[in-house]
Design an enzyme around this catalytic site. Structure first.
Site, PDB file in Angstrom:
ATOM      1  N   GLU A  12       8.481  31.049  -4.798  1.00 56.56           N
ATOM      2  CA  GLU A  12       7.255  31.143  -4.022  1.00 56.56           C
ATOM      3  C   GLU A  12       6.954  32.564  -3.537  1.00 56.56           C
ATOM      4  OE1 GLU A  12       7.104  26.635  -2.161  1.00 56.56           O
ATOM      5  OE2 GLU A  12       8.360  28.126  -1.163  1.00 56.56           O
ATOM      6  N   GLY A  78       3.024  18.547  -2.210  1.00 55.04           N
ATOM      7  CA  GLY A  78       2.667  17.290  -2.867  1.00 55.04           C
ATOM      8  C   GLY A  78       1.294  16.838  -2.404  1.00 55.04           C
ATOM      9  N   MET A 174       7.352  20.909   3.539  1.00 57.48           N
ATOM     10  CA  MET A 174       8.513  20.839   4.427  1.00 57.48           C
ATOM     11  C   MET A 174       8.657  22.011   5.403  1.00 57.48           C
ATOM     12  SD  MET A 174      11.229  19.332   1.596  1.00 57.48           S
ATOM     13  CE  MET A 174      12.524  18.976   2.775  1.00 57.48           C
ATOM     14  N   GLU A 175       7.671  22.912   5.466  1.00 56.72           N
ATOM     15  CA  GLU A 175       7.812  24.083   6.347  1.00 56.72           C
ATOM     16  C   GLU A 175       6.581  24.424   7.185  1.00 56.72           C
ATOM     17  OE1 GLU A 175      10.459  23.982   3.077  1.00 56.72           O
ATOM     18  OE2 GLU A 175       8.336  24.525   2.853  1.00 56.72           O
ATOM     19  N   ASP A 198       2.703  18.381  -7.411  1.00 55.82           N
ATOM     20  CA  ASP A 198       2.953  16.992  -7.801  1.00 55.82           C
ATOM     21  C   ASP A 198       2.076  16.081  -6.954  1.00 55.82           C
ATOM     22  OD1 ASP A 198       4.706  15.849  -5.414  1.00 55.82           O
ATOM     23  OD2 ASP A 198       5.440  17.864  -5.845  1.00 55.82           O
TER      24      ASP A 198
END
Length: 237
Positions: A12, A78, A174-175, A198
């Site tokens: 990333e 996602g 997640m962050e 995804d």
């Protein structure tokens, strides 16, 4: 102006670091901070590691030790929105936790006790500049929306539907909300830029490794465009 750029994984941030000038590497704890210029803008780029704790630690270090004036979280996510395709970009209107629940004590799901908001609002100017950078690269494939954050890789339809019901978000990762909370608490403007890797359902385990690199590099390109626009905006003041 100094922009702090945070990504969870090397994929990333690798492209951004490769394009930086006047690089200087510093280590604080187990994290590496790359200082230099990106599109002429003073930046600090770091791979924080996966999850909310890593993200918050990195963002606070940037605020304390590198005195960043702005923060951006770049990376993959996602999809929670059927209109979003792989590699489409979501620019945060705000960010909230989907896995923080003190409802037993009267708080809305997602609200951290002691915080005056459930979702942390992104900076309006940074949002507009990020949207412009994204649309320049891939017109018609950028949306504003809420980012939902939790320590969970979403690969089940039931988990996806639960997050949608709780948050109304466009994507999940997640962050982001941890970086958003840290920025909000420090009075630092922020925005989150996420590329869809995804669909956050039963297909995620197949799609994610296939599209991870493509989506991450697309997101990094948008972040680079944001840096250029921020430099132009700063110079015009």
């Amino acid at each position: 102006m100094r922009l702090g750029i945070i990504g969870a994984m090397d994929v990333e941030v690798a492209m951004l670091k490769a394009r930086m000038a006047d690089q200087k590497i510093e280590r604080r704890g187990k994290m590496e901070f790359c200082l230099g210029k990106l599109e002429g803008l003073d930046v600090v780029v770091a791979q924080c590691g996966v999850g909310k704790v890593h993200a918050a630690m990195c963002a606070q270090t940037m605020c304390d030790h590198y005195e960043v004036t702005h923060l951006v979280n770049t990376g993959i996510a996602g999809s929670l929105d059927a209109e979003l395709d792989i590699a489409d970009i979501v620019i945060s209107d705000d960010a909230m936790y989907h896995d923080f629940d003190c409802a037993h004590f009267g708080y809305p799901v997602g609200q951290v006790p002691g915080q005056d908001v459930v979702a942390f609002p992104a900076d309006e100017q940074m949002k507009r500049l990020a949207f412009s950078a994204s649309e320049e690269k891939k017109p018609g494939h950028t949306k504003f929306g809420r980012i939902a954050t939790g320590d969970l890789f979403v690969g089940e339809e039931s988990a996806k539907n639960r997050i949608i019901e709780r948050t109304g978000a466009r994507c999940t990762e997640m962050e982001g909300a941890a970086i958003a909370q840290t920025a909000y608490s420090n009075g630092v403007p922020f925005v989150i830029i996420r590329a869809i890797s995804d669909k956050a359902d039963h297909s995620a385990q197949m799609d994610y490794p296939t599209f991870e690199k493509m989506a991450a590099e697309h997101c990094a390109g948008v972040t680079e465009g944001l840096a250029r626009r921020m430099k132009e905006f700063d110079t015009s003041l």
